[in-house]
Each structure stands twice: as structure tokens, then as C-alpha cells.
Design a protein around this motif. Structure first.
Motif, PDB file in Angstrom:
ATOM      1  N   PRO A 153       0.821  -1.213   0.000  1.00  0.00           N
ATOM      2  CA  PRO A 153       0.000   0.000   0.000  1.00  0.00           C
ATOM      3  C   PRO A 153       0.853   1.261   0.000  1.00  0.00           C
ATOM      4  N   ARG A 154       0.344   2.328  -0.625  1.00  0.00           N
ATOM      5  CA  ARG A 154       1.112   3.559  -0.791  1.00  0.00           C
ATOM      6  C   ARG A 154       0.571   4.707   0.065  1.00  0.00           C
ATOM      7  N   GLY A 155      -0.534   4.506   0.773  1.00  0.00           N
ATOM      8  CA  GLY A 155      -1.097   5.555   1.610  1.00  0.00           C
ATOM      9  C   GLY A 155      -2.547   5.261   1.919  1.00  0.00           C
ATOM     10  N   THR A 156      -3.147   6.133   2.731  1.00  0.00           N
ATOM     11  CA  THR A 156      -4.536   5.944   3.160  1.00  0.00           C
ATOM     12  C   THR A 156      -5.313   7.232   2.983  1.00  0.00           C
ATOM     13  N   LEU A 157      -6.507   7.120   2.398  1.00  0.00           N
ATOM     14  CA  LEU A 157      -7.402   8.259   2.247  1.00  0.00           C
ATOM     15  C   LEU A 157      -8.655   8.016   3.076  1.00  0.00           C
ATOM     16  N   LEU A 158      -9.005   8.955   3.927  1.00  0.00           N
ATOM     17  CA  LEU A 158     -10.275   8.922   4.644  1.00  0.00           C
ATOM     18  C   LEU A 158     -11.189   9.931   3.975  1.00  0.00           C
ATOM     19  N   LEU A 159     -12.222   9.439   3.290  1.00  0.00           N
ATOM     20  CA  LEU A 159     -13.121  10.280   2.516  1.00  0.00           C
ATOM     21  C   LEU A 159     -14.384  10.574   3.318  1.00  0.00           C
ATOM     22  N   LEU A 160     -14.669  11.853   3.511  1.00  0.00           N
ATOM     23  CA  LEU A 160     -15.871  12.289   4.196  1.00  0.00           C
ATOM     24  C   LEU A 160     -16.886  12.713   3.147  1.00  0.00           C
ATOM     25  N   ALA A 161     -17.971  11.962   3.046  1.00  0.00           N
ATOM     26  CA  ALA A 161     -18.947  12.165   1.976  1.00  0.00           C
ATOM     27  C   ALA A 161     -19.738  13.453   2.192  1.00  0.00           C
ATOM     28  N   ASP A 191     -18.018  18.182  -0.815  1.00  0.00           N
ATOM     29  CA  ASP A 191     -19.202  18.977  -0.508  1.00  0.00           C
ATOM     30  C   ASP A 191     -19.194  19.290   0.990  1.00  0.00           C
ATOM     31  N   GLY A 192     -20.288  19.000   1.689  1.00  0.00           N
ATOM     32  CA  GLY A 192     -20.367  19.303   3.117  1.00  0.00           C
ATOM     33  C   GLY A 192     -19.385  18.528   3.971  1.00  0.00           C
ATOM     34  N   GLY A 193     -18.752  17.492   3.411  1.00  0.00           N
ATOM     35  CA  GLY A 193     -17.701  16.797   4.146  1.00  0.00           C
ATOM     36  C   GLY A 193     -16.429  17.605   4.223  1.00  0.00           C
ATOM     37  N   GLY A 194     -16.299  18.637   3.354  1.00  0.00           N
ATOM     38  CA  GLY A 194     -15.101  19.465   3.345  1.00  0.00           C
ATOM     39  C   GLY A 194     -14.841  20.191   4.645  1.00  0.00           C
ATOM     40  N   PRO A 195     -15.831  20.937   5.176  1.00  0.00           N
ATOM     41  CA  PRO A 195     -15.609  21.612   6.459  1.00  0.00           C
ATOM     42  C   PRO A 195     -15.283  20.644   7.588  1.00  0.00           C
ATOM     43  N   HIS A 196     -15.905  19.446   7.573  1.00  0.00           N
ATOM     44  CA  HIS A 196     -15.582  18.448   8.592  1.00  0.00           C
ATOM     45  C   HIS A 196     -14.127  17.980   8.444  1.00  0.00           C
ATOM     46  N   ALA A 197     -13.683  17.771   7.206  1.00  0.00           N
ATOM     47  CA  ALA A 197     -12.296  17.350   6.978  1.00  0.00           C
ATOM     48  C   ALA A 197     -11.317  18.410   7.451  1.00  0.00           C
ATOM     49  N   LEU A 198     -11.628  19.667   7.200  1.00  0.00           N
ATOM     50  CA  LEU A 198     -10.748  20.749   7.647  1.00  0.00           C
ATOM     51  C   LEU A 198     -10.673  20.795   9.169  1.00  0.00           C
ATOM     52  N   ARG A 199     -11.822  20.621   9.822  1.00  0.00           N
ATOM     53  CA  ARG A 199     -11.824  20.651  11.293  1.00  0.00           C
ATOM     54  C   ARG A 199     -10.993  19.507  11.857  1.00  0.00           C
ATOM     55  N   ALA A 259      -2.199  15.565   4.866  1.00  0.00           N
ATOM     56  CA  ALA A 259      -2.678  16.469   3.825  1.00  0.00           C
ATOM     57  C   ALA A 259      -4.195  16.400   3.755  1.00  0.00           C
ATOM     58  N   VAL A 260      -4.766  17.344   3.006  1.00  0.00           N
ATOM     59  CA  VAL A 260      -6.218  17.402   2.809  1.00  0.00           C
ATOM     60  C   VAL A 260      -6.506  17.606   1.327  1.00  0.00           C
ATOM     61  N   ILE A 261      -7.549  16.937   0.858  1.00  0.00           N
ATOM     62  CA  ILE A 261      -8.060  17.157  -0.495  1.00  0.00           C
ATOM     63  C   ILE A 261      -9.507  17.610  -0.361  1.00  0.00           C
ATOM     64  N   LEU A 262      -9.857  18.737  -1.001  1.00  0.00           N
ATOM     65  CA  LEU A 262     -11.219  19.250  -0.985  1.00  0.00           C
ATOM     66  C   LEU A 262     -11.803  19.169  -2.384  1.00  0.00           C
ATOM     67  N   ALA A 263     -13.049  18.726  -2.492  1.00  0.00           N
ATOM     68  CA  ALA A 263     -13.715  18.616  -3.782  1.00  0.00           C
ATOM     69  C   ALA A 263     -15.112  19.222  -3.670  1.00  0.00           C
ATOM     70  N   GLY A 264     -15.377  20.281  -4.423  1.00  0.00           N
ATOM     71  CA  GLY A 264     -16.693  20.896  -4.397  1.00  0.00           C
ATOM     72  C   GLY A 264     -17.050  21.489  -3.046  1.00  0.00           C
ATOM     73  N   LEU A 265     -16.112  22.209  -2.434  1.00  0.00           N
ATOM     74  CA  LEU A 265     -16.387  22.828  -1.135  1.00  0.00           C
ATOM     75  C   LEU A 265     -17.612  23.731  -1.267  1.00  0.00           C
ATOM     76  N   ALA A 271     -30.966  19.202   2.302  1.00  0.00           N
ATOM     77  CA  ALA A 271     -29.550  19.567   2.192  1.00  0.00           C
ATOM     78  C   ALA A 271     -29.071  20.302   3.427  1.00  0.00           C
ATOM     79  N   GLY A 272     -29.836  21.292   3.857  1.00  0.00           N
ATOM     80  CA  GLY A 272     -29.404  22.072   5.009  1.00  0.00           C
ATOM     81  C   GLY A 272     -28.222  22.947   4.681  1.00  0.00           C
ATOM     82  N   GLN A 273     -27.958  23.880   5.554  1.00  0.00           N
ATOM     83  CA  GLN A 273     -26.804  24.740   5.348  1.00  0.00           C
ATOM     84  C   GLN A 273     -25.524  23.941   5.574  1.00  0.00           C
ATOM     85  N   PRO A 274     -24.523  24.101   4.711  1.00  0.00           N
ATOM     86  CA  PRO A 274     -23.252  23.404   4.944  1.00  0.00           C
ATOM     87  C   PRO A 274     -22.573  23.955   6.179  1.00  0.00           C
TER      88      PRO A 274
END
Length: 248
Positions: free
Chosen positions: A20-28, A92-100, A111-117, A154-157
Motif C-alpha cells: 500500500p502507498r497511503g490511506t485516504l479517509l473520505l468524508l462524503a 461537498d459538506g464533508g469538506g468543512p468536517h475534513a478541515l476541522r 494532507a487534505v483534499i477538498l472537492a466541491g467545497l 440539504a441544510g446549510q453546509p
């Protein structure tokens, strides 16, 4: 290889016999199940990156069952066999959670990857209109309909802490995203100190699963390969100019 927890967490592992080359934890994103990211997880796993996807606000998240994003991150950190680098992917809304989580665990997250913040709640109320706004990929549209990821409230992000993150950060955003317009999202990425901001021509909101998903996945892999060489992200490939400079 894909594995499934008793309820909502999904895991994709590298092929048998490959290191394995690394681990990604994806927050939907808002209303999404982890299964929405089967295509992305399988593709990254084929390149030997382990991917763990967890919902952030779906009704079936399994709160209290050790399956919140913070619980899963703690599990990965505690497991001595979790391959690094450890990267949080916020969609999407998982972005703010990933940043926190990245700020709270800056000593263990690489590191962090954000998609569609998301910048505000702009998802259409009609499920069909929402799906059309999220992706032009016919296969992903079927997935969204099947997984119930459209038409849920959806609610507010979550509010984004836009102070500099202090970690390597890749931001990927659709150039035609009408839910989170680039003119609003890009300044947020810059304020966060993004190492790289990639805008996908014509891309919609679900940029990991839109029609250019192959190019986006390749962009993610290249970022991960650079990260493996160091936090300063040295170049792996360089494009040469079309012509050699004229000697003086």
C-alpha cells in the motif's frame, strides 16, 4: 478489494500482493452514503491507495456505533498498520468536517483534499434538478438515484474556518459548478492556503464522480505521489516546452 462494515463505512484496499502507498479517509457530502464513492475508491485502490469512506450526515451514518468521521480517523491513527501518508478527502459538506479534523489532528494528518467545497445551500429542491446540477455523468446519475443521495434535506453546509490550514492542500472544483460557484469557492481555497487549485473545465458539483472523473482521479493520484516525496510536494513529472530555447 472492497470491504464493508456492519452498517455504513466502506473500505477499498490495494490488490493482494501489492504494497500500500497511503490511506485516504473520505468524508462524503450532504445526504450521501459512502457507497456513492465506489468508483473513486476502487480506482484509487487499484493504484495501491487504501480508501475509507464514511458519511457525515446521512440518516444511516450509525452515530454512536464508532463510525463517525472522528471515530474512523481515531481507528486509523491507532492502527500501526495504517499506511501513510494519511490524507483526508472532504467532498461537498464533508469538506468543512475534513478541515476541522485536520486542524485537530495536524500531528497525524499529512494532507487534505477538498472537492466541491460548498459556499452556501444552493441545491435545487427537486431531486431530478439536483442530480442534473450535480453531475453530467449518466452512470453517476443512476448511482445518486439508487443510493438516495438526492432529494434529501440539504441544510446549510457547515461553516468553513478559512484561516490557513498549514498542511498540503489540493482543491478540485468544477468550472461550471452552479451549486458552489468557482467565483465563491476559489477565494476560500486561496484563504486556506491551498497548495494546488484545479478547476475542471465544464465540471459540475460532484467533481470526483462527474464526466471527467478519470482525469480528476489522475490529478488526485499525482498529488498523492508528490506527497509521498515530501510535504513540499516536489514535482514528479514536468512538461517540457514545445521548442528548445534559442542559445545565445
Amino acid at each position: 478489494m472492497t470491504t464493508t462494515s456492519p452498517s455504513t463505512v466502506r473500505r477499498w484496499h490495494e490488490p493482494t500482493g501489492i504494497a500500500p502507498r497511503g490511506t485516504l479517509l473520505l468524508l462524503a457530502g450532504r445526504g450521501e452514503t459512502a457507497q456513492v464513492y465506489h468508483r473513486f475508491g476502487s480506482r484509487l485502490a487499484a493504484d495501491a491507495y487504501r480508501v475509507v469512506a464514511v458519511p457525515t450526515d446521512h440518516p444511516g451514518t450509525g452515530r454512536g456505533l464508532g463510525e463517525t468521521p472522528a471515530d474512523v480517523l481515531a481507528e486509523l491513527v491507532a492502527d500501526a498498520e495504517t499506511p501513510g501518508p494519511l490524507v483526508l478527502v472532504g467532498v461537498d459538506g464533508g469538506g468543512p468536517h475534513a478541515l476541522r479534523l485536520a486542524r485537530e489532528h495536524a500531528d497525524t494528518v499529512d494532507a487534505v483534499i477538498l472537492a466541491g467545497l460548498p459556499t452556501h445551500d444552493a441545491r435545487p429542491d427537486d431531486p431530478d434538478a439536483e442530480i442534473a446540477a450535480r453531475t453530467a455523468c449518466p452512470n453517476h446519475r443512476l448511482v445518486l438515484g439508487r443510493e438516495g443521495a438526492a432529494g434529501s434535506p440539504a441544510g446549510q453546509p457547515p461553516v468553513v474556518d478559512a484561516s490557513p490550514l498549514g498542511l498540503p492542500l489540493l482543491a478540485v472544483h468544477g468550472g461550471a459548478d452552479g451549486i458552489s460557484p468557482p467565483t465563491e469557492a476559489v477565494p476560500l481555497y486561496r484563504a486556506l492556503g491551498a497548495t494546488s487549485i484545479v478547476e475542471v473545465d465544464g465540471g459540475l458539483h460532484d467533481i470526483l464522480n462527474d464526466v471527467s472523473h478519470r482525469s480528476v482521479a489522475a490529478t488526485v493520484v499525482l498529488f498523492l505521489e508528490r506527497l509521498r516525496l515530501g510535504a513540499h510536494l516536489p514535482a514528479v513529472v514536468s512538461e517540457l516546452p514545445e521548442t528548445e530555447p534559442t542559445p545565445r
